[in-house]
Design a protein around this motif. Structure first.
Motif, PDB file in Angstrom:
ATOM      1  N   SER A  81       0.841  -1.208   0.000  1.00 45.31           N
ATOM      2  CA  SER A  81       0.000   0.000   0.000  1.00 45.31           C
ATOM      3  C   SER A  81       0.870   1.250   0.000  1.00 45.31           C
ATOM      4  CB  SER A  81      -0.913   0.013   1.231  1.00 45.31           C
ATOM      5  OG  SER A  81      -0.143   0.212   2.408  1.00 45.31           O
ATOM      6  N   ARG A  82       0.230   2.385  -0.279  1.00 43.62           N
ATOM      7  CA  ARG A  82       0.937   3.669  -0.196  1.00 43.62           C
ATOM      8  C   ARG A  82       1.457   3.896   1.215  1.00 43.62           C
ATOM      9  NH1 ARG A  82      -0.004   7.732  -4.284  1.00 43.62           N
ATOM     10  NH2 ARG A  82       0.588   9.258  -2.708  1.00 43.62           N
ATOM     11  N   ASP A  83       0.598   3.610   2.212  1.00 44.02           N
ATOM     12  CA  ASP A  83       1.005   3.806   3.601  1.00 44.02           C
ATOM     13  C   ASP A  83       2.184   2.915   3.966  1.00 44.02           C
ATOM     14  OD1 ASP A  83      -0.962   5.722   3.980  1.00 44.02           O
ATOM     15  OD2 ASP A  83      -2.396   4.314   4.881  1.00 44.02           O
ATOM     16  N   ASP A 106       5.435  10.357  -7.176  1.00 37.74           N
ATOM     17  CA  ASP A 106       4.011  10.086  -7.021  1.00 37.74           C
ATOM     18  C   ASP A 106       3.343  10.272  -8.378  1.00 37.74           C
ATOM     19  OD1 ASP A 106       1.360   9.807  -6.355  1.00 37.74           O
ATOM     20  OD2 ASP A 106       1.475  11.142  -4.612  1.00 37.74           O
ATOM     21  N   PHE A 111       3.513   5.014  -6.303  1.00 35.98           N
ATOM     22  CA  PHE A 111       4.146   5.914  -5.343  1.00 35.98           C
ATOM     23  C   PHE A 111       5.414   5.245  -4.830  1.00 35.98           C
ATOM     24  CE2 PHE A 111       4.553   7.206  -0.791  1.00 35.98           C
ATOM     25  CZ  PHE A 111       4.896   8.536  -1.005  1.00 35.98           C
ATOM     26  N   SER A 112       6.499   6.014  -4.741  1.00 32.74           N
ATOM     27  CA  SER A 112       7.737   5.429  -4.227  1.00 32.74           C
ATOM     28  C   SER A 112       8.568   6.467  -3.491  1.00 32.74           C
ATOM     29  CB  SER A 112       8.570   4.811  -5.354  1.00 32.74           C
ATOM     30  OG  SER A 112       9.054   5.826  -6.211  1.00 32.74           O
ATOM     31  N   TRP A 127       4.915   1.223  -4.274  1.00 37.42           N
ATOM     32  CA  TRP A 127       3.579   0.645  -4.330  1.00 37.42           C
ATOM     33  C   TRP A 127       2.996   0.994  -5.686  1.00 37.42           C
ATOM     34  CZ3 TRP A 127      -0.808   3.598  -5.193  1.00 37.42           C
ATOM     35  CH2 TRP A 127      -2.009   2.890  -5.204  1.00 37.42           C
ATOM     36  N   ASP A 129      -0.777   0.505  -7.802  1.00 37.76           N
ATOM     37  CA  ASP A 129      -2.175   0.093  -7.740  1.00 37.76           C
ATOM     38  C   ASP A 129      -2.345  -1.202  -8.524  1.00 37.76           C
ATOM     39  OD1 ASP A 129      -4.925  -0.242  -7.992  1.00 37.76           O
ATOM     40  OD2 ASP A 129      -5.296   1.857  -8.494  1.00 37.76           O
TER      41      ASP A 129
END
Length: 140
Positions: A81-83, A106, A111-112, A127, A129
């Motif tokens: 996940s992003r979190d 992003d 996102f990394s 992450w 999707d």
């Protein structure tokens, strides 16, 4: 047997590097770990072998480069996940890593952030999707 990948990295301080790679989410495989190496498994098919410089020298006669000075490889580790990107990075920093040697990226669907280990190897924690990976049902 499924294909596997093992990333072999020469390290200056085996204990410090092992601590950081465990914080990144790996598990120690004691079967291939000892005083000169740590086998860190991230899945059944992905492992990182941390090798003291002396032990690394058994496998190659080339000089060991300085990852703190020169980019040698781009490594990425996916999370769920992003979190989890931020949480993984926080654990790695608490274990001795340096946060964000490269800017965060992003792209909405991906996102990394990155972390530098004690030897200068940079790992991108990323992450993506799952829908972007699989495509939509109309295009899959």
């Amino acid at each position: 047997m499924p294909k596997m990948i093992f990333v072999n990295l020469p390290v200056r301080d085996l204990a410090a590097s092992t601590t950081l790679y465990l914080a990144l989410g790996g598990t120690l495989n004691p079967q291939f770990s000892g005083e000169q190496s740590s086998s860190i498994m991230f899945s059944d098919a992905i492992g990182v072998m941390l090798l003291t410089h002396a032990h690394y020298g058994v496998f190659t006669k080339r000089p060991i480069g300085d990852a703190r000075r020169d980019s040698q490889v781009l490594l990425a580790l996916s999370v769920d996940s992003r979190d989890a990107v931020d949480a993984t990075l926080a654990r790695a920093v608490a274990a001795g890593g340096r946060a964000d040697p490269n800017p965060a990226q992003d792209h909405g669907f991906m996102f990394s952030r990155s972390v530098e280990d004690p030897d200068g190897y940079v790992w991108e924690i990323m992450w993506m999707d799952p829908a972007a990976i699989a495509g939509t049902p109309e295009t899959a």
